[in-house]
Design a protein around this motif. Sequence first.
Motif, PDB file in Angstrom:
ATOM      1  N   UNK A  25      33.233   9.260  26.512  1.00 34.30           N
ATOM      2  CA  UNK A  25      33.479   8.458  27.711  1.00 34.30           C
ATOM      3  C   UNK A  25      33.837   7.043  27.275  1.00 34.30           C
ATOM      4  N   UNK A  26      34.759   6.417  28.003  1.00 36.18           N
ATOM      5  CA  UNK A  26      35.022   4.994  27.804  1.00 36.18           C
ATOM      6  C   UNK A  26      35.254   4.338  29.148  1.00 36.18           C
ATOM      7  N   UNK A  27      34.572   3.212  29.370  1.00 33.18           N
ATOM      8  CA  UNK A  27      34.712   2.503  30.636  1.00 33.18           C
ATOM      9  C   UNK A  27      34.290   1.049  30.434  1.00 33.18           C
ATOM     10  N   UNK A  28      34.026   0.358  31.549  1.00 37.01           N
ATOM     11  CA  UNK A  28      33.536  -1.014  31.489  1.00 37.01           C
ATOM     12  C   UNK A  28      32.248  -1.128  32.286  1.00 37.01           C
ATOM     13  N   UNK A  29      31.457  -2.145  31.941  1.00 42.39           N
ATOM     14  CA  UNK A  29      30.220  -2.474  32.644  1.00 42.39           C
ATOM     15  C   UNK A  29      30.389  -3.860  33.248  1.00 42.39           C
ATOM     16  N   UNK A  30      30.039  -3.995  34.523  1.00 43.90           N
ATOM     17  CA  UNK A  30      30.115  -5.331  35.096  1.00 43.90           C
ATOM     18  C   UNK A  30      30.241  -5.325  36.605  1.00 43.90           C
ATOM     19  N   UNK A  38      35.492 -12.845  31.192  1.00 42.12           N
ATOM     20  CA  UNK A  38      35.830 -12.213  32.472  1.00 42.12           C
ATOM     21  C   UNK A  38      34.638 -11.516  33.107  1.00 42.12           C
ATOM     22  N   UNK A  39      33.497 -11.506  32.401  1.00 44.72           N
ATOM     23  CA  UNK A  39      32.271 -10.985  33.005  1.00 44.72           C
ATOM     24  C   UNK A  39      32.078  -9.483  32.878  1.00 44.72           C
ATOM     25  N   UNK A  40      32.846  -8.827  31.990  1.00 43.04           N
ATOM     26  CA  UNK A  40      32.719  -7.382  31.818  1.00 43.04           C
ATOM     27  C   UNK A  40      32.587  -7.045  30.334  1.00 43.04           C
ATOM     28  N   UNK A  41      31.908  -5.940  30.073  1.00 44.40           N
ATOM     29  CA  UNK A  41      31.800  -5.401  28.729  1.00 44.40           C
ATOM     30  C   UNK A  41      32.437  -4.026  28.681  1.00 44.40           C
ATOM     31  N   UNK A  42      32.940  -3.673  27.517  1.00 43.32           N
ATOM     32  CA  UNK A  42      33.495  -2.335  27.305  1.00 43.32           C
ATOM     33  C   UNK A  42      32.409  -1.450  26.704  1.00 43.32           C
ATOM     34  N   UNK A  43      32.368  -0.193  27.142  1.00 41.32           N
ATOM     35  CA  UNK A  43      31.396   0.761  26.600  1.00 41.32           C
ATOM     36  C   UNK A  43      32.101   2.069  26.295  1.00 41.32           C
ATOM     37  N   UNK A  44      31.827   2.605  25.114  1.00 36.64           N
ATOM     38  CA  UNK A  44      32.376   3.886  24.705  1.00 36.64           C
ATOM     39  C   UNK A  44      31.257   4.680  24.047  1.00 36.64           C
TER      40      UNK A  44
END
Length: 576
Positions: A103-108, A130-136
Amino acid sequence: MGNFRLVGCRVTMVSYADGKTSKRDPAVGMWIIDANQRVAGKLVDLDPQQQLVSQIWGMIVRLTDRKHEYFSGAYAKAPFTDIWWGRAKKSGSQGDTGAGSMYQSVIGPIAWGDTKRSRFLRELRAAAPDGFLSIKFNLDGYNMSPDSASFTMGRLVGTIGPWSANEPKHFVIGRQLLPQIANHTPAGSMNFMQAVVDEKTKRIYADFGNALPTTTPGGPLMPIGTLDLGYLDRHNNFHSIGKVDYRQRDWYPTTAGIQKFPRNRKLSRAEMAALKKYRVAVTQNEEVIVQENTNGWYQRADQFVFRLNPDEKTDVHFWATQYGKALAGAKLLIFFDSSGLQPGGNAKDGMGIPPKFGIPESALKFDRIIKTGADGRATLTLSAFSPKSPRGYIDGQVYGIRYLITDVAKAVKDNPAFGFNPSDFLSVLVYDTFRPEPPVTWTNLVPIFQQYGNLYPIMDGIIDFTSYDSVVANAHLLAFAFGLPVEDPNHMPVTRDLSRDKTKAILSWLTTPGADGKPLPGTGAPPEIATLPWEFAEHAAELAEHAISVGATPQAGAKSFAIHTRMGIHLPDDLD
């Protein structure tokens, strides 16, 4: 469908902005966990005939030491991709238990806590303005044994880093390495993977996390010989830049399979120049096992799973690259291709042959050719219309839409075993129109509630969906649950397969009482749930028999059975 939780996940290592790593930063040992003030996120299939893009909805991701919270944010819904049936190689690893995916997405938006005492957290926060993190994260080792204490659990290994608004949310713009494929899965011992050439640090960062086989489900990586990462020159001669350290103890759980190349030096000027025009590759015992596509081409849609109501439109955002850089003026061929969908039936289970998917094509309109701009990006608009119940008892229709750079499509037509990723296509569910004559009554809605009653008999002890009195007794609770945003983990139905029209009708009925203060019962017999005839899925019986013959039975796991009932890629005759 079920809960998705982060259990026992801890930070094992951090990487700083300068490329150095640490196992002593205060963030190491902290917990990555999900929500503590609401229910767990939900894992949801798109459709009975597309079970290979299961999305996580409504999950919260938090970093904590159990006393303080250092960041938290909502996980943007995303499906898994690059599923690899048979990642685990030893006997007893068949079915979903032996599979792997990512899975890959963003958190925020991220809510930050006190980050002062951790260099890593300070740098991470500064790198994410930009206030978001990437998660994979990679998943494997799913436990299907009901007698086990870890039943329904599995292994999760991954990374969290900064994300910026000019990046895609669900993949990395970089170098995409492809294996030879057979029956939609890798023909060799490695899966699809990504790498990035970092011009600032003069290193290659390669992600082997979902690309290497394991001995047992959720077990150690399987020794497959010497692996080297490097590039292929114009004569297809391989030049090694470094060896993969995958055989080192705890390498995978500590690094998530990410390694920098070269290990102890920077890339030379000649190597940097070569990587701008030659393909990145990995060799296994001096034989190429994965490599970039012809001419370094790659194309990818960011979000690739969609639910559309009649008369709705949505934009699909694409990126095209060459050797990891934006490819301007690329022509993308867009075409119907249901090869990645699954009939969803077993010819020997007594339930009959399932309905055909992907028809009518008139229910989904889009441009056949789109072209990327100077930034290598392009947008495709999907326009939906009612498919008019082609599958009888299943609402709407599910479609597969493939996309390829036109020159890539021509190469794939000549050699369908290389040049594309079977997971890279759009999965689109288009709902039917549902407009009962007002006022809406129980009679209009019986077939809808009846189906949910059939699907979830465990609910009978709480609500009998086939009973007017039982549903009415819980009208306020149902109106609340049906009215929640679809992103909410408490949204009803949890399957997210109820159309806008049907949801609106149910809410109208639940909240518009008659003279007795209850929702209207209606009169007459309810409409019958659709039955035969419908068009049968092509080759469903043969595909099911093939799946069973190789051990991918429904009992061994729905995902594995689904993988083995897919058909080969279907390219159009005209590729220009």
